[in-house]
Structures are given as C-alpha cells and as structure tokens.
Design a protein around this motif. Structure first.
Motif: not given
Length: 247
Positions: A152-175
C-alpha cells in the motif's frame, strides 16, 4: 518494522479529447489507479468506480497557494456512490481524486486496506504546510501486516505527484526560488505610469515582471543580434549586461 519502497513509479496520464471527461491516472507499477474528477461530472462517473478505495475532495487553492481537503474512504458499495453522497454532504470541493486498486479486474482493495490508505493519506496531508483538512478527526485505520503495508505504500508517492501536477503543492515555495517563490496570482507593485507614447512595462501572464528574457518592442537588428548570440552558444543576457544594455 514496516518495509519502505524508495523507487518512485512513473505516472501514466490519459487525457480525453472531450475536455469534460475526467483525467485518468495510474502508476506505472499498475497498482494505484486514480481518477481526477470535476464536481460537475460526478453524476456521470462510470459504475466501474463503484469499488473500495480512498478519495480526496479538493478545494481550489487560494492566493497564497493554500488549499483545503477532505480525505475519506469507500467500502461498499464503493467510490462512485460515496462521491455522489458527498455532492449533497459537502459543498466546498471542486474536484475529487479517487484512488483504487488497478491491476487485475477481479481484485480490489478490501475495507481494511481502504481504511489504512485513508489514514496514511490523512497523516501525509496533515503535516503539509499548504493544506487545511476538513476532517474533524483522524480516521481510525486498522493494523495490517508488514507485507500488506509495503504494497500500500506504493500508493502514497503517486498521489503526491498527482496533487503537485494539478497545482496542489503540499509545502510553501522557497522564497529564494528563481521566480520569487510566490503564488501565480502575486500582485506586482507597478512604478509610475509611462509617459504618453512610451511602451507599457511588461507583465507576464503569471503575474511576474518585468521579464528580461523577452525583448520589448524589438527592432529587426536587435532580434538578429540576439539570434546570432544564441547560435554562437553565448548567453544573450550576460553579453548584454556586460555591454551595459541591461542593469
């Protein structure tokens, strides 16, 4: 001790010619099948998605790039029915990311696996600086064996990648990032208005400016000069700065 997979799996994204259709996404390892669904398409979701799995209801990112989310699971009858229920139960979301097992047609996640995935997705997003979770409490996920957790761990990274792909970043950008680290809708402090007849200052579609990589109202001679520098393998900006053309 739970084993961990470190090798990321490439994503395969399928876009329909009909722009109203949802975006289908799967990880190359053929375990995590995902569907990015617009809210107004939920009533037309295929019945093949009435299977156990987890889902994330997404709010639109705000001007600072922060976004809200609700994480849930579906067991019986499945994801399709749960999303239809959430059309009435929650009005904050504009998209849903559905996650299911996608390897063999006769296999699917069981209720314990769906619950485990729901809990781990909650933990993953709860620790992200850009996400506000609408869940009142952390989902209570069941205990699984090490082998089950590893798959099931194999699911987590692809989900994060999809969120980033559609503009839903998890962390603030580096100033200190090259683009300033701010959101795309960042406002620009404009200087004094140009005199009549003078060119307007350039502002990019992303809200940043001026962009020194683009010539403003170039002459034919300026274009030829820059093309010649590029063909010679030189950096036009550096050459022009050394010559005093740019500050």
């Amino acid at each position: 001790m739970c084993a961990v997979r470190l090798a990321p799996a490439p994503l395969v994204v399928s876009l329909s010619c009909d722009l109203d259709n949802p975006i289908k996404i799967r990880a190359k390892h053929k375990v995590a099948g995902m569907l990015l669904l617009d809210r107004d398409y939920a009533n037309r979701l295929e019945r093949s998605w009435n299977v156990p799995g987890a889902y994330i209801l997404l709010d639109r990112p705000d001007a600072e790039g922060r976004w809200g989310a609700y994480i849930g699971k579906a067991t019986s009858p499945g994801l399709r029915q749960r999303v239809l229920q959430q059309l009435k139960g929650r009005d904050h979301w504009y998209r849903a990311l559905l996650i299911r097992y996608e390897s063999n047609d006769d296999e699917r996640l069981n209720s314990s696996e769906a619950g485990w995935l729901e809990g781990r997705l909650y933990d993953h997003l709860a620790g992200a600086g850009q996400v506000n979770l609408h869940n009142r409490n952390r989902p209570q996920d069941p205990t699984l064996s090490d082998d089950e957790e590893t798959s099931l761990i194999d699911y987590l990274l692809p989900v994060t990648s999809v969120l980033r792909l559609i503009g839903h970043n998890l962390h603030p950008r580096n100033p200190n990032a090259p683009d300033g680290g701010g959101p795309l809708v960042k406002m620009i402090k404009r200087g004094p208005a140009p005199a009549p007849g003078e060119p307007q200052p350039y502002v990019s579609v992303f809200g940043y400016g001026p962009n020194r990589y683009l010539l403003q109202d170039p002459t034919w001679e300026e274009l030829q000069e820059r093309i010649a520098l590029i063909n010679a393998g030189k950096n036009p900006l550096r050459v022009e700065k050394d010559s005093g053309k740019h500050p």
